[in-house]
Write an enzyme that holds these catalytic residues in place. Structure first.
Site, PDB file in Angstrom:
ATOM      1  N   GLY A  20       0.818  -1.199   0.000  1.00  0.00           N
ATOM      2  CA  GLY A  20       0.000   0.000   0.000  1.00  0.00           C
ATOM      3  C   GLY A  20       0.854   1.251   0.000  1.00  0.00           C
ATOM      4  O   GLY A  20       1.979   1.245   0.485  1.00  0.00           O
ATOM      5  N   GLY A  22       0.615   5.482   0.855  1.00  0.00           N
ATOM      6  CA  GLY A  22      -0.178   6.617   1.309  1.00  0.00           C
ATOM      7  C   GLY A  22       0.583   7.899   1.035  1.00  0.00           C
ATOM      8  O   GLY A  22       1.604   7.888   0.350  1.00  0.00           O
ATOM      9  N   THR A  23       0.084   8.985   1.573  1.00  0.00           N
ATOM     10  CA  THR A  23       0.730  10.269   1.310  1.00  0.00           C
ATOM     11  C   THR A  23       2.122  10.319   1.933  1.00  0.00           C
ATOM     12  O   THR A  23       3.064  10.796   1.339  1.00  0.00           O
ATOM     13  CB  THR A  23      -0.107  11.399   1.916  1.00  0.00           C
ATOM     14  N   PHE A  24       2.211   9.814   3.156  1.00  0.00           N
ATOM     15  CA  PHE A  24       3.489   9.893   3.861  1.00  0.00           C
ATOM     16  C   PHE A  24       4.233   8.571   3.885  1.00  0.00           C
ATOM     17  O   PHE A  24       5.413   8.525   4.154  1.00  0.00           O
ATOM     18  CB  PHE A  24       3.256  10.294   5.322  1.00  0.00           C
ATOM     19  N   LYS A  26       4.760   4.201   2.967  1.00  0.00           N
ATOM     20  CA  LYS A  26       4.575   3.013   2.142  1.00  0.00           C
ATOM     21  C   LYS A  26       4.412   1.836   3.108  1.00  0.00           C
ATOM     22  O   LYS A  26       5.078   1.778   4.140  1.00  0.00           O
ATOM     23  CB  LYS A  26       5.803   2.779   1.265  1.00  0.00           C
ATOM     24  N   VAL A  27       3.527   0.907   2.747  1.00  0.00           N
ATOM     25  CA  VAL A  27       3.330  -0.238   3.625  1.00  0.00           C
ATOM     26  C   VAL A  27       3.797  -1.499   2.902  1.00  0.00           C
ATOM     27  O   VAL A  27       3.441  -1.733   1.741  1.00  0.00           O
ATOM     28  CB  VAL A  27       1.846  -0.400   4.016  1.00  0.00           C
ATOM     29  N   LYS A  42       5.107  -0.338   8.061  1.00  0.00           N
ATOM     30  CA  LYS A  42       4.824   0.964   7.474  1.00  0.00           C
ATOM     31  C   LYS A  42       6.103   1.778   7.540  1.00  0.00           C
ATOM     32  O   LYS A  42       6.709   1.903   8.600  1.00  0.00           O
ATOM     33  CB  LYS A  42       3.717   1.623   8.283  1.00  0.00           C
ATOM     34  N   ASP A 136      -9.824   9.960  11.474  1.00  0.00           N
ATOM     35  CA  ASP A 136      -9.628   9.718  10.052  1.00  0.00           C
ATOM     36  C   ASP A 136     -10.160   8.336   9.689  1.00  0.00           C
ATOM     37  O   ASP A 136      -9.448   7.520   9.122  1.00  0.00           O
ATOM     38  CB  ASP A 136      -8.146   9.852   9.698  1.00  0.00           C
ATOM     39  N   LYS A 138     -11.886   6.063   7.427  1.00  0.00           N
ATOM     40  CA  LYS A 138     -12.199   6.062   5.995  1.00  0.00           C
ATOM     41  C   LYS A 138     -11.860   4.695   5.440  1.00  0.00           C
ATOM     42  O   LYS A 138     -11.200   3.891   6.121  1.00  0.00           O
ATOM     43  CB  LYS A 138     -11.409   7.160   5.294  1.00  0.00           C
ATOM     44  N   ASN A 141      -8.673   2.668   5.908  1.00  0.00           N
ATOM     45  CA  ASN A 141      -8.279   2.338   7.272  1.00  0.00           C
ATOM     46  C   ASN A 141      -9.107   1.217   7.895  1.00  0.00           C
ATOM     47  O   ASN A 141      -8.921   0.882   9.049  1.00  0.00           O
ATOM     48  CB  ASN A 141      -8.380   3.583   8.161  1.00  0.00           C
ATOM     49  N   ASP A 154      -4.135   2.556  11.458  1.00  0.00           N
ATOM     50  CA  ASP A 154      -3.645   3.920  11.294  1.00  0.00           C
ATOM     51  C   ASP A 154      -3.961   4.870  12.423  1.00  0.00           C
ATOM     52  O   ASP A 154      -4.147   6.052  12.205  1.00  0.00           O
ATOM     53  CB  ASP A 154      -4.175   4.535  10.002  1.00  0.00           C
ATOM     54  N   THR A 176     -12.094  12.523  -2.501  1.00  0.00           N
ATOM     55  CA  THR A 176     -13.067  13.437  -1.894  1.00  0.00           C
ATOM     56  C   THR A 176     -12.953  13.368  -0.374  1.00  0.00           C
ATOM     57  O   THR A 176     -12.522  12.369   0.181  1.00  0.00           O
ATOM     58  CB  THR A 176     -14.519  13.054  -2.255  1.00  0.00           C
TER      59      THR A 176
END
Lengths: 445, 194
Positions: A20, A22-24, A26-27, A42, A136, A138, A141, A154, A176
């Protein structure tokens, strides 16, 4: 050889394939070499968290994650760092994202959606009770393990600065802020716990509908819809789920339903799964006596020996006092009494029944008290045992067998203590009942 | 050896103190603690050791702030003597960590049982003796018990634990006694250390 050892992260883990981004972070899939156990690793680049304030916040969040051990929360096992990177080693969750189940317009049956929603609320409630809000919640997560149970992940990032976080969110695949509560979008001060409940509402909607409650090509329109909580129910939503979702997706956080409120909703309570991992170890000892009336042969309570007396009556050897901050008060769970053991047992039983607990007498001097309500960690289960200390002096000890510690403390403080007031001689281990430091003699080595 | 986040932050702030990190890593390898935990213990140690005399050591007088009663003062002195491995009248950070290590949830139960034996072996002669216990008991009590009652409790306890009938409890007898009363070990584990 040396080279190989060097390749292991933290000297222990083998890094596998990327699972995976993400913005900050990598997993990666990983494996603990000594046990062969799978983990998720992570990796965060330090360049991206250079700002010192942020590093400190990450630290705060690490301790928050350590606070929250729950079957529906991905466990953080270890954190370590090198010069350029920070590594989070987490429990590996194999079943993928929950939302894979509804991607491409599929939707879940009400029973299935309810199960996931119950697990989500159970985890969120547990965190809130520990003063941690996720902020957060979503799709990315929410994961599923091999047993099809939900796992939230997360927590480690929940307190990253909002600007960056929501910027990050805008660039995730869904593109979004569809899960974010209106008050969060307004960037005013807000209550993270209430914002989490909104997000849970969006999750429930998506599971039942197969699409988002708020969506619009135009970001401004989308924001407007969220601010006004403007959405429609698909025709297949039952009246009960409509009612619940409208309480969850309430634009005004003050009027939004609380977790206690959710717990009272009949639709939510239906078939609530008991978290098996919270089952008490009591099961093993339980030997329900079908004819308790016949077992009246034991005539005196167990004897409380001298060491038990020393270690329970004074907290002198209890080093936990070193670590506790002053404001934290430990709940006393033992009292002495001059009443007879039989009288005490009778009173405890009456008190517990008065609090709507199920009472079962194991033998003449041991009472099992079981909660009827599903608590944060399963129902509360408590044992009260009466010991003989000396002639006309008995000791009563309460132990929590299972359930949430905070709920247990409330049970003691607000239930048992006032109810037994008149038969208690002294509660042991009460902070503040000491005789002051005046009499202490200084004896410096 | 991986370095904890906290240490990295220290590095960022003041390029750390490599000697200290090596010291901590060494302690970590010899106890049940991780480097992070040792760092946290160091904070606690600093708080305790700065209570009265600021020399980076724990003195007997440092324990005063948490010995609010006479009974707890006695307990503190007993603990102090055991923690002071080198017997030089002060507790150094190493001694502090090594002794607390026994209270770690992962520390072997046999170590906990032995440590506890030493708590009650007040004369350090390898026996828990009846008169030592009387002393400890009486000073501990804030319950109203008559001397006779205390004597009765002691008699029963010794009868229960003293297998060879010499009137005192040796380590072997202690090891057989404790498993019968597992709650006695509760204070020997500090879940907070994890």
């Amino acid at each position: 050889m040396e080279e190989e050892k060097h390749m292991l992260l933290g000297g222990k883990y083998e890094k596998g394939k990327l699972i995976g981004t993400g913005t900050f972070a990598k997993v990666y899939h990983g494996r603990e070499v000594s046990t062969g156990e799978s983990v998720a690793i992570k990796v965060i680049n330090k360049d991206q968290v250079r700002d010192q304030g942020m590093v400190e916040q990450i630290q705060t969040e690490i301790s928050a994650t350590r606070l929250v051990r729950h079957p529906n929360i991905v466990e953080l096992r270890e954190v370590f760092a090198t010069k350029s990177k920070i590594y989070y080693v987490m429990e590996y969750v194999s079943g993928g994202e929950l939302f894979a189940k509804v991607s491409g317009g599929g939707r879940l049956k009400e029973d299935v959606a309810r199960k996931y929603f119950q697990q989500l609320i159970s985890a969120v409630d547990f965190c809130h009770s520990r003063g941690v809000s996720h902020r957060d919640i979503k799709p990315e997560n929410l994961l599923l393990n091999g047993n099809d149970d939900l796992k939230i992940t997360d927590f480690g990032f929940s307190a990253l600065p909002e600007q960056k976080r929501y910027d990050g969110l805008l660039h995730t695949q869904c593109g979004t802020p569809a899960y974010v509560a209106p008050e969060v979008l307004r960037k005013k001060g807000y209550d993270g716990a209430k914002a989490d409940i909104w997000s849970c509402g969006v999750v429930l909607y998506v599971l039942l509908a197969g699409f988002l409650p708020f969506h619009d090509e135009n970001l401004m329109n989308l924001y407007r819809k969220i601010f006004k909580a403007e959405y429609e129910f698909p025709p297949w939503f039952s009246p009960e789920t409509r009612k619940l979702i409208s309480k969850l997706l309430m634009a005004d956080p003050e009027r939004r339903i609380s977790i206690e409120g959710i717990n009272r909703v009949p639709w939510y309570r239906r078939g609530i799964s008991r978290n098996s991992s919270f089952r008490s170890k009591r099961e093993r000892v339980s030997s329900p006596d079908p004819t308790p009336g016949l077992k009246k042969s034991i005539s005196s309570p167990s004897f409380f020996n001298a060491f038990e007396l020393i270690s329970s009556m004074s907290s002198g050897f209890d080093l936990s006092t070193l670590f506790e901050s002053k404001e934290k008060k430990k709940v006393a769970s033992m009292f002495t009494s001059k009443f007879s053991a039989a009288a005490i047992v009778e009173r405890i039983e009456a008190a517990a029944r008065g609090m709507r607990f199920i009472v079962e007498t194991e033998d003449d001097f041991k009472v099992r008290i079981d909660g009827t309500e599903e608590g944060r960690k399963g129902p509360l289960a408590v044992t009260a045992e009466v010991f003989e200390m000396a002639a006309e002096m008995t000791v009563v000890e309460f132990t929590k067998d299972s359930g949430d510690t905070l709920e247990y403390e409330r049970f003691c403080e607000e239930g048992i203590r006032p109810a037994l007031k008149d038969i208690v001689w002294t509660w042991q281990g009460d902070v503040g009942s000491s005789n002051g430091a005046g009499e202490v003699t200084v004896n410096s080595g | 050896m991986p370095v904890s986040i906290k240490e990295c932050c220290c590095f960022l702030k003041k390029i750390g103190n490599p000697r200290r990190i090596i010291h901590f890593a060494l302690l970590a390898s010899e106890t049940s603690f991780s480097i992070n935990e040792i760092e946290a213990l160091h904070d606690l140690f600093e708080r305790l050791s700065h209570a009265i005399i600021e020399d980076g050591l724990i003195h007997k007088s440092s324990g005063l702030r948490f010995s609010a009663t006479a009974a707890r003062t006695i307990c503190w002195q007993i603990l102090f003597d055991i923690f002071d491995i080198k017997k030089n009248g002060v507790i150094e950070f190493d001694e502090f960590v090594r002794s607390l290590s026994i209270f770690h949830p992962d520390a072997p139960e046999s170590d906990k049982i032995e440590f506890m034996f030493r708590l009650y072996d007040l004369k350090h002669n390898g026996f828990i003796e009846r008169d030592e216990m009387v002393l400890a008991l009486l000073s501990e009590m804030n319950v109203d018990l008559s001397n006779d009652e205390v004597e009765a409790i002691l008699d029963k306890t010794i009868l229960d634990a003293d297998l060879n009938g010499d009137g005192k409890i040796d380590l072997e007898e202690w090891k057989a006694f404790i498993p019968k009363y597992p709650s006695l070990l509760n204070n020997m584990t500090l879940p907070l250390l994890r």
